[in-house]
Design a protein around this motif. Structure first.
Motif, PDB file in Angstrom:
ATOM      1  N   UNK A   1       0.833  -1.207   0.000  1.00  0.00           N
ATOM      2  CA  UNK A   1       0.000   0.000   0.000  1.00  0.00           C
ATOM      3  C   UNK A   1       0.869   1.260   0.000  1.00  0.00           C
ATOM      4  N   UNK A   2       1.761   1.338   0.955  1.00  0.00           N
ATOM      5  CA  UNK A   2       2.607   2.526   1.196  1.00  0.00           C
ATOM      6  C   UNK A   2       1.842   3.824   0.902  1.00  0.00           C
ATOM      7  N   UNK A   3       2.261   4.555  -0.099  1.00  0.00           N
ATOM      8  CA  UNK A   3       1.604   5.837  -0.394  1.00  0.00           C
ATOM      9  C   UNK A   3       0.350   5.670  -1.263  1.00  0.00           C
ATOM     10  N   UNK A   4       0.087   4.452  -1.702  1.00  0.00           N
ATOM     11  CA  UNK A   4      -1.008   4.241  -2.657  1.00  0.00           C
ATOM     12  C   UNK A   4      -2.374   4.446  -2.002  1.00  0.00           C
ATOM     13  N   UNK A   5      -3.257   5.011  -2.777  1.00  0.00           N
ATOM     14  CA  UNK A   5      -4.588   5.286  -2.253  1.00  0.00           C
ATOM     15  C   UNK A   5      -5.607   4.330  -2.861  1.00  0.00           C
ATOM     16  N   UNK A   6      -6.674   4.084  -2.159  1.00  0.00           N
ATOM     17  CA  UNK A   6      -7.731   3.250  -2.739  1.00  0.00           C
ATOM     18  C   UNK A   6      -8.378   3.960  -3.936  1.00  0.00           C
ATOM     19  N   UNK A   7      -8.935   3.197  -4.835  1.00  0.00           N
ATOM     20  CA  UNK A   7      -9.428   3.759  -6.103  1.00  0.00           C
ATOM     21  C   UNK A   7     -10.508   4.815  -5.904  1.00  0.00           C
ATOM     22  N   UNK A   8     -11.302   4.676  -4.819  1.00  0.00           N
ATOM     23  CA  UNK A   8     -12.393   5.658  -4.667  1.00  0.00           C
ATOM     24  C   UNK A   8     -11.879   7.076  -4.433  1.00  0.00           C
TER      25      UNK A   8
ATOM     26  N   UNK B   1      -8.359  -2.037  -9.824  1.00  0.00           N
ATOM     27  CA  UNK B   1      -6.990  -2.531  -9.748  1.00  0.00           C
ATOM     28  C   UNK B   1      -6.059  -1.723 -10.649  1.00  0.00           C
ATOM     29  N   UNK B   2      -6.544  -1.358 -11.823  1.00  0.00           N
ATOM     30  CA  UNK B   2      -5.722  -0.546 -12.727  1.00  0.00           C
ATOM     31  C   UNK B   2      -5.394   0.790 -12.076  1.00  0.00           C
ATOM     32  N   UNK B   3      -6.416   1.455 -11.548  1.00  0.00           N
ATOM     33  CA  UNK B   3      -6.204   2.761 -10.938  1.00  0.00           C
ATOM     34  C   UNK B   3      -5.207   2.673  -9.783  1.00  0.00           C
TER      35      UNK B   3
END
Length: 422
Positions: free
Chosen positions: A136-143, A395-397
């Motif tokens: 996850x680290x800096x990644x945000x959920x797609x919403x 998943x792409x986002x």
RNA sequence: GGAGAGAUGGCAGAGCGGUCGAAUGCGUCGGUCUUGAAAACCGAAGACUCGCAAGGGUCCGGGGGUUCGAAUCCCUCUCUCUCCGCCA
């Protein structure tokens, strides 16, 4: 549904299959067999009476021709009682048959021996994993990405229709269209015929693929016209050949169809319905195969491979699950699920389900094939998503997002979205 | 939505109360002929179901009715076609 002859010969095997699928009412089998044997007795007797009646009718005919009026007249009188008897027996026979066949609809398909026995999704077998699991680290959920970029509008969808009916806007809509085209183009490349089916089906079709009676509540209905909004293209496409006989040389028949899908999804809540995780209306390309019974398990493997290829080409990490008996569903004998990795949520999302139904659907639909010798038999049907869009989009986002907030376009989609970033 | 016509085997198309599961043509399959093929000729093929079998039974769009007997007559539903209306 299962072949009644198969149940007659293997009642214990069928019961065991039910138990393995978590269906405890095995007394159903005994009831079916009991009804079946009464029906057979009744049919037998009825056939005898009919045979007698046919014979006298024929006799009356020839007597009339010969001009033997009195004899014909007396023979005619004799048939009255016979007719009465036949009529009574007919209703009895019909009722028995209807009851038997109704119960037959509630008996699930028997799992294939290669399927692990288990109770829930915890017992599913991880068949393969592909790609690296991004943290996850800096990644945000797609919403978060979606709302910041304005690509999908859930609130206006709720206003206009209801929860789970989103608007896709700009690059969001463009991505949808790109994926649909990509999936269809790949399917055609793999030998599937592109199909555009009706989005509503009648009751017979819903019963044919097994939505009725098992999953009736999942579908939206149009009561006035007796229609069901399709929960998957599987329903109209698999029913394409209903009540038809296909030449053996035509097999396998492979079809790919893009459709919207509507599902009521009653009782879902929480993180499962957040963002694109679960919608009432979503888009999907479905792959359907009609195959010779001897090849259905190898066809299942190639179907799964076709679906996996899509994820690989998109560069998404995923795993393939071999579903256990308890998590498999009513109509299947063997099923693989493909789950894509969602780094923003750090969880797996189901994007495809590839199943073999053997003759279960085909028997309900009376889809058969004729071999070289003219013998007619029930064929096997399979289907798999290739793929369902929303979670692939999620998943792409989440996979292709950059730290600066932009989202790169996956390489294979560039022919469809002619730019570097969405 | 209104008016009319129709629905028969893989397809086309006869049959209009008994011997019709159904003529005929095309297509399919097998054979003869041919080096091979085509043509020609001969022959074989519907589905479902009960029964160990012999042998029954059911099915001419679906359902119901008339009759001793229905592909054939009557009612009803569905679908298709033609014309009118409406319309993307």
């Amino acid at each position: 549904m299962l072949d009644i002859a198969f149940i007659r010969d293997n009642p214990e095997l069928v019961k065991q299959g039910m138990l393995q699928k978590g269906e405890k009412k095995t007394e159903l089998i005994d009831q079916v067999l009991e009804l079946d044997s009464s029906w057979r007795k009744s049919t037998h007797l009825l056939d005898e009476l009919r045979s007698k009646s046919n014979a006298t009718s024929k006799m009356i005919g020839s007597l009339m021709k010969e001009g033997k009026k009195e004899e014909a007249e007396s023979a005619r009188k004799e048939t009255a009682a016979l007719k009465e008897q036949i009529k009574e027996l007919e209703t009895e026979e019909q009722t028995l048959l209807e009851k038997r066949n109704e119960l037959l609809l509630y008996i699930p398909n028997v799992p294939h021996p290669s399927v692990p026995v288990g109770k829930s999704d915890a017992d599913n077998l991880v068949h393969a994993t592909w790609g690296e699991l991004l943290p996850k680290s800096w990644r945000r959920p797609h919403w978060d990405i979606i709302s910041e970029m304005g690509w999908i509008d859930f609130d206006r969808g709720s206003k206009v229709t209801g929860a789970g009916f989103p608007f896709y806007i700009g690059a969001g809509a463009r991505l949808q269209r790109a994926l649909i085209n990509f999936f269809l183009d790949e399917a055609v490349q793999a030998g599937y015929t592109e199909i555009q089916p009706p989005y509503f089906v009648n009751e017979d079709s819903a019963r044919g693929t097994g939505q009725i009676p098992d999953k009736e509540d999942m579908m939206y209905t149009v009561p006035r016209d007796g229609f069901f909004a399709i929960p998957t293209a599987e329903v109209p496409v698999t029913n394409y050949f209903r009540k038809e006989i296909i030449q053996e040389a035509e097999l396998p028949v492979k079809m790919a169809a893009y459709t919207p899908c509507w599902r009521r999804e009653a009782g879902s809540y929480g993180k499962d319905v957040r963002g694109l995780n679960r919608l009432h209306q979503f888009d999907k390309v479905e792959l359907v195969k009609f195959v010779h019974p001897e090849t259905s398990y190898s066809e299942l493997e190639s179907l799964r491979q076709d679906a996996e290829n899509l994820l690989q080409k998109l560069g998404l990490s995923y795993r393939t699950l071999l579903m256990c008996t308890g998590d498999m569903g009513f109509t299947q004998t063997k099923k693989y699920d493909l789950e894509v990795w969602s780094p923003g949520q750090e969880r797996w999302l189901e994007v495809s389900s590839c199943s073999n139904f053997e003759s279960f659907q085909a028997r309900r639909m009376m889809v058969r094939y004729k071999d070289k010798n003219g013998a007619v038999s029930i064929l096997h049907t399979l289907n798999g998503s290739g793929l369902a869009l929303p979670r692939v989009v999620a998943a792409i986002l989440e996979t292709y997002q950059q730290e600066d907030g932009r989202v790169r376009v996956p390489e294979v989609l560039k022919p469809y979205i002619n730019r570097e970033y969405l």
